[in-house]
Design an enzyme around this catalytic site. Structure first.
Site, short mmCIF file in Angstrom:
data_model
loop_
_atom_site.label_atom_id
_atom_site.label_comp_id
_atom_site.label_asym_id
_atom_site.label_seq_id
_atom_site.Cartn_x
_atom_site.Cartn_y
_atom_site.Cartn_z
N CYS A 1 35.42 56.62 43.48
CA CYS A 1 35.91 57.84 42.83
C CYS A 1 36.53 58.79 43.85
O CYS A 1 37.59 59.38 43.60
CB CYS A 1 34.78 58.52 42.07
SG CYS A 1 35.30 60.01 41.19
N MET B 1 37.91 68.08 36.49
CA MET B 1 38.33 66.70 36.25
C MET B 1 37.54 66.09 35.11
O MET B 1 36.31 66.02 35.17
CB MET B 1 38.12 65.86 37.52
CG MET B 1 39.02 66.21 38.65
SD MET B 1 38.61 65.24 40.14
CE MET B 1 37.19 66.16 40.73
N GLY C 1 38.24 71.49 43.20
CA GLY C 1 37.69 70.59 42.20
C GLY C 1 36.38 71.16 41.70
O GLY C 1 35.37 71.12 42.40
N MET C 2 36.38 71.69 40.48
CA MET C 2 35.19 72.34 39.94
C MET C 2 34.51 71.45 38.91
O MET C 2 35.15 70.96 37.98
CB MET C 2 35.56 73.70 39.34
CG MET C 2 36.07 74.67 40.39
SD MET C 2 36.25 76.36 39.80
CE MET C 2 34.54 76.85 39.59
N ASP D 1 27.56 73.86 43.70
CA ASP D 1 28.29 73.61 44.95
C ASP D 1 29.77 73.92 44.82
O ASP D 1 30.35 74.62 45.66
CB ASP D 1 28.09 72.16 45.40
CG ASP D 1 26.65 71.86 45.80
OD1 ASP D 1 25.97 72.78 46.28
OD2 ASP D 1 26.21 70.72 45.63
N SER D 2 30.42 73.40 43.79
CA SER D 2 31.85 73.66 43.63
C SER D 2 32.11 75.12 43.25
O SER D 2 33.14 75.69 43.61
CB SER D 2 32.46 72.73 42.58
OG SER D 2 31.84 72.87 41.32
N GLY E 1 31.41 72.40 37.43
CA GLY E 1 30.45 73.15 36.64
C GLY E 1 29.11 73.28 37.32
O GLY E 1 28.16 73.83 36.76
N CYS F 1 27.30 59.27 37.30
CA CYS F 1 27.73 60.21 36.26
C CYS F 1 27.73 59.61 34.87
O CYS F 1 27.13 60.14 33.94
CB CYS F 1 29.13 60.73 36.60
SG CYS F 1 30.07 61.33 35.18
#
EC number: 2.8.1.13
Length: 367
Positions: free
Chosen positions: A101, A36, A10-11, A16-17, A13, A197
């Site tokens: 989420c 996502m 799960g990226m 961390d991802s 941007g 978010c």
């Protein structure tokens, strides 16, 4: 050895991802990034920069040699997270959308999408670890205690955790940034996302009043005296200091003749009143007994009455010692060794045995 294992990361941007994807690629996994899109850019008050974040994720993918795809989960997020969040606010609660989420989107519909892509596992940039405890997959405390995200992940089942990987669990945030810089990732110095978010940089009350009706009412002091007007209960949360819109009251000045700050102590949805107090540790802000309902137990069994556990009533709070007073599949009541400040209805009580997260539920009562 890992070449035949496909991992969907799960990226977002962010750094961390991005480092998560890099590490798995280095370990020989067949890695695919999946961005996502959970929020419709342009929805009333929205400030989620989806397009910019997706471009950053694709830049990282191109650099480390993996494909990065995008997937729209806007409807699922709206139905399972945002609408539930709004409904909680209307009831005078303070729900945590990040917990919803993770449970409903990232480790549910995202996981299913990854499986449809042929993935063996999914991975995210969360700071947490997964361990085996009493034949169940459970959350374990990460190396970087200051970034421990098990509070947000506590509602995941053992089954969900069995399909997940958290490669950053054995790293500190500083080490993650150092890895990103060493590999010239374009997001190595990108600021961490903070707050909710879909609210972005807006003030909470400005965003919420675009989606919920804010009905003004009376502000009361601890004796029930009307001392002002509030904008609408949906705009406030317990313990809040800023944005109450009430200056000092004559007679409540401190020793140097400055006005003491006010703090939200309670919200009465029935009478539409907001009670505020002066003193950050006022008795009305402190609680020792906390009840949580709609419990999720990772081990599929409740702890026993008398068990000595650790708990959090909010993210990034240092874990607090408590004793189980009552527990079953649906509900738990704990008594803390020390009073807890600004325990908030709708937030989560998360319980730990040592470093292992046992689960948690929504705070439904406190005193």
């Amino acid at each position: 050895m890992n070449k035949n294992k496909k991992i969907v990361v799960g990226m977002s941007g962010g750094v961390d991802s991005s480092v998560t994807a890099l590490l798995l690629k280095q370990q020989g996994y067949d890695v695919v990034g999946l961005f996502m899109r959970n929020w419709e850019y342009g929805i009333k008050g929205s400030q989620c920069p989806n397009r910019i974040e997706f471009e950053d994720a694709k830049k990282v993918g191109a650099l480390i040699g993996i494909e990065v795809r995008g997937k729209d989960f806007v409807k699922e997020y709206r139905d399972r997270v945002f609408d539930v969040f709004l409904e909680g606010l209307k009831q005078g609660l303070t729900p945590n959308p990040d917990i919803l989420c993770n449970k409903e989107i990232k480790f549910n519909v995202f996981l299913n999408e990854a499986k449809s892509m042929g993935a063996d596992m999914i991975a995210t940039g969360h700071y947490a670890k997964i361990a085996k405890y009493k034949d169940h997959f459970v959350l374990d405390t990460p190396k970087d205690n200051t970034k421990d995200q098990s509070y947000f992940l506590h509602a995941l089942s053992s089954e969900q955790l069995s399909h997940a990987m958290f490669p950053l669990g054995d790293l500190t945030k500083k080490e993650v940034r150092e890895i990103a810089r060493a590999h010239n990732l374009p997001v190595s110095d990108k600021k961490d996302s903070t707050g909710i978010c879909f609210i972005g940089n807006q003030k909470f009350d400005e965003f919420i009043t675009q989606h919920l009706q804010a009905i003004p009412g009376d502000i009361l002091d601890e004796n029930g005296k009307v001392i002002g007007k509030h904008k609408g209960l949906v705009c406030y949360t317990l313990g809040q200091r800023k944005g109450i819109g009430l200056g000092g009251i004559k007679g409540n000045e401190s020793e140097n003749n400055t006005h003491k700050p006010w703090f939200v102590a309670s919200k009465d949805v029935v009478n539409n009143t907001l009670t505020i107090v002066q003193d950050t540790n006022h008795p009305l802000l402190m609680s020792k007994t906390v009840e949580a309902s709609h419990m999720h137990w990772v081990l599929e069994e409740a702890p026993k009455v008398g068990d000595k556990l650790m708990a959090q009533v909010r993210y990034r709070q240092q874990k607090q010692a408590c004793t189980v007073v009552e527990a079953n599949e649906e509900k738990v009541v704990v008594e803390f060794d020390n009073p807890q400040r600004a325990v908030t209805l709708g937030q989560s009580l998360v319980l730990y045995s040592g470093d292992y997260c046992l689960g948690g539920g929504f705070i439904s009562f406190y005193k």
